[in-house]
Design a protein around this motif. Sequence first.
Motif, PDB file in Angstrom:
ATOM      1  N   THR A  98      38.847  32.753  30.113  1.00  7.37           N
ATOM      2  CA  THR A  98      38.941  32.264  31.540  1.00  7.37           C
ATOM      3  C   THR A  98      40.851  31.912  31.635  1.00  7.37           C
ATOM      4  O   THR A  98      41.070  31.440  32.647  1.00  7.37           O
ATOM      5  CB  THR A  98      39.677  29.881  31.326  1.00  7.37           C
ATOM      6  OG1 THR A  98      39.897  29.953  29.477  1.00  7.37           O
ATOM      7  CG2 THR A  98      37.761  29.854  31.011  1.00  7.37           C
ATOM      8  N   VAL A 108      35.589  35.712  41.346  1.00 12.94           N
ATOM      9  CA  VAL A 108      36.765  34.979  40.803  1.00 12.94           C
ATOM     10  C   VAL A 108      37.559  35.258  42.103  1.00 12.94           C
ATOM     11  O   VAL A 108      37.966  36.258  42.781  1.00 12.94           O
ATOM     12  CB  VAL A 108      36.937  35.190  39.657  1.00 12.94           C
ATOM     13  CG1 VAL A 108      36.059  35.299  38.696  1.00 12.94           C
ATOM     14  CG2 VAL A 108      37.804  36.598  39.424  1.00 12.94           C
ATOM     15  N   LYS A 109      38.829  33.931  42.500  1.00 13.72           N
ATOM     16  CA  LYS A 109      39.597  34.070  43.396  1.00 13.72           C
ATOM     17  C   LYS A 109      41.081  32.985  42.579  1.00 13.72           C
ATOM     18  O   LYS A 109      39.997  31.769  42.176  1.00 13.72           O
ATOM     19  CB  LYS A 109      38.994  33.634  44.709  1.00 13.72           C
ATOM     20  CG  LYS A 109      40.158  33.460  45.459  1.00 13.72           C
ATOM     21  CD  LYS A 109      41.209  34.214  46.035  1.00 13.72           C
ATOM     22  CE  LYS A 109      41.786  34.357  47.786  1.00 13.72           C
ATOM     23  NZ  LYS A 109      42.761  33.845  46.707  1.00 13.72           N
ATOM     24  N   THR A 110      41.656  33.635  42.407  1.00  9.73           N
ATOM     25  CA  THR A 110      43.074  32.693  41.890  1.00  9.73           C
ATOM     26  C   THR A 110      44.418  33.021  42.720  1.00  9.73           C
ATOM     27  O   THR A 110      43.987  33.709  43.826  1.00  9.73           O
ATOM     28  CB  THR A 110      43.488  33.591  40.543  1.00  9.73           C
ATOM     29  OG1 THR A 110      42.589  34.011  39.399  1.00  9.73           O
ATOM     30  CG2 THR A 110      44.838  33.145  39.976  1.00  9.73           C
ATOM     31  N   PHE A 130      42.562  33.628  35.404  1.00 10.38           N
ATOM     32  CA  PHE A 130      42.845  33.338  36.148  1.00 10.38           C
ATOM     33  C   PHE A 130      44.369  33.227  36.026  1.00 10.38           C
ATOM     34  O   PHE A 130      45.359  32.939  37.247  1.00 10.38           O
ATOM     35  CB  PHE A 130      42.160  31.879  36.391  1.00 10.38           C
ATOM     36  CG  PHE A 130      40.718  32.186  36.375  1.00 10.38           C
ATOM     37  CD1 PHE A 130      40.378  31.925  37.821  1.00 10.38           C
ATOM     38  CD2 PHE A 130      39.851  31.999  35.896  1.00 10.38           C
ATOM     39  CE1 PHE A 130      38.973  32.239  38.506  1.00 10.38           C
ATOM     40  CE2 PHE A 130      38.203  31.391  35.577  1.00 10.38           C
ATOM     41  CZ  PHE A 130      37.690  31.790  37.191  1.00 10.38           C
ATOM     42  N   SER A 188      36.409  29.369  42.585  1.00  6.83           N
ATOM     43  CA  SER A 188      38.189  29.605  42.999  1.00  6.83           C
ATOM     44  C   SER A 188      39.058  28.445  41.606  1.00  6.83           C
ATOM     45  O   SER A 188      38.439  27.345  41.688  1.00  6.83           O
ATOM     46  CB  SER A 188      37.937  28.946  44.111  1.00  6.83           C
ATOM     47  OG  SER A 188      37.332  29.770  44.584  1.00  6.83           O
ATOM     48  N   PHE A 189      40.068  28.716  41.453  1.00  4.51           N
ATOM     49  CA  PHE A 189      41.152  29.035  40.559  1.00  4.51           C
ATOM     50  C   PHE A 189      41.742  27.371  41.779  1.00  4.51           C
ATOM     51  O   PHE A 189      42.206  28.236  42.479  1.00  4.51           O
ATOM     52  CB  PHE A 189      42.354  29.376  39.694  1.00  4.51           C
ATOM     53  CG  PHE A 189      42.519  28.382  38.841  1.00  4.51           C
ATOM     54  CD1 PHE A 189      42.224  27.218  38.890  1.00  4.51           C
ATOM     55  CD2 PHE A 189      43.851  28.886  38.566  1.00  4.51           C
ATOM     56  CE1 PHE A 189      43.650  26.348  37.563  1.00  4.51           C
ATOM     57  CE2 PHE A 189      45.096  28.454  37.884  1.00  4.51           C
ATOM     58  CZ  PHE A 189      44.725  26.634  37.548  1.00  4.51           C
TER      59      PHE A 189
END
Length: 234
Positions: free
Chosen positions: A187, A145-147, A190, A123-124
């Motif tokens: 990367t 993945v979580k943005t 994100f 998570s960003f």
Amino acid sequence: METCYGKAERSRRRISMPFYSSHPFLFGFLGFCMLKNLVSSQNYTLIFASDLNNVRNCSCSTLIRDCDYSLANLMCSCKTILFQRNRTLSSLVYTGDLTVWFPNTPTLGQLLNFSLVNDLKISFCGAAPLPAQYLAILGLRHLRVKTRGAPEQSLKLYNHEDIVSKDAACTDSGGRRSSHHISYLDTSLFNRNTSLRSYSVEDVPSIADHFPNLPYPGTGSAAINVSFVVTLIY
């Protein structure tokens, strides 16, 4: 003519009926609750850091809202860990499900680059756009993945059973004996709200020769009876 003894005997039989036979739904509900509690009690590891001077390693039994540091410290069992700065090409091994919250690319690289983890969520939690760099993860099977401002995305890379059957087939046919999985995460994904995608290349004898622009571990060169499955995630 029925005696008082016969009436008492039938009454005693009715009273001694098993309780569960007359309350099947109650026992079914209790069994469901016990199973639910057993499943929810399985902990997962959460690692988060505002910077490399403050890295927290937590064991959580309940889901925590992404990037909520205060709630994680309150609901999970957390401790501050000392982290080796400038760690390069040395593997960390994470067992079980792992969730990582990160604010910037250098912190993410120090926490995960060339680490071994099967089930991972990233998570960003930062604000600034991230540069396009490749993060290397070994043995990754399932990624989430979580943005901020976007729904969580999930990507299943492979099943362990598939790898066992492929390795057995290669051994029987006299080919390469074992495959090592290495995934490269871009990367900059994100920064986008596009769908999570991946592309894999199998039977790579040498990462250094076939993907010279990608970082590789010490075993990235050609070796006897060893090949790589290289997956690009973008």
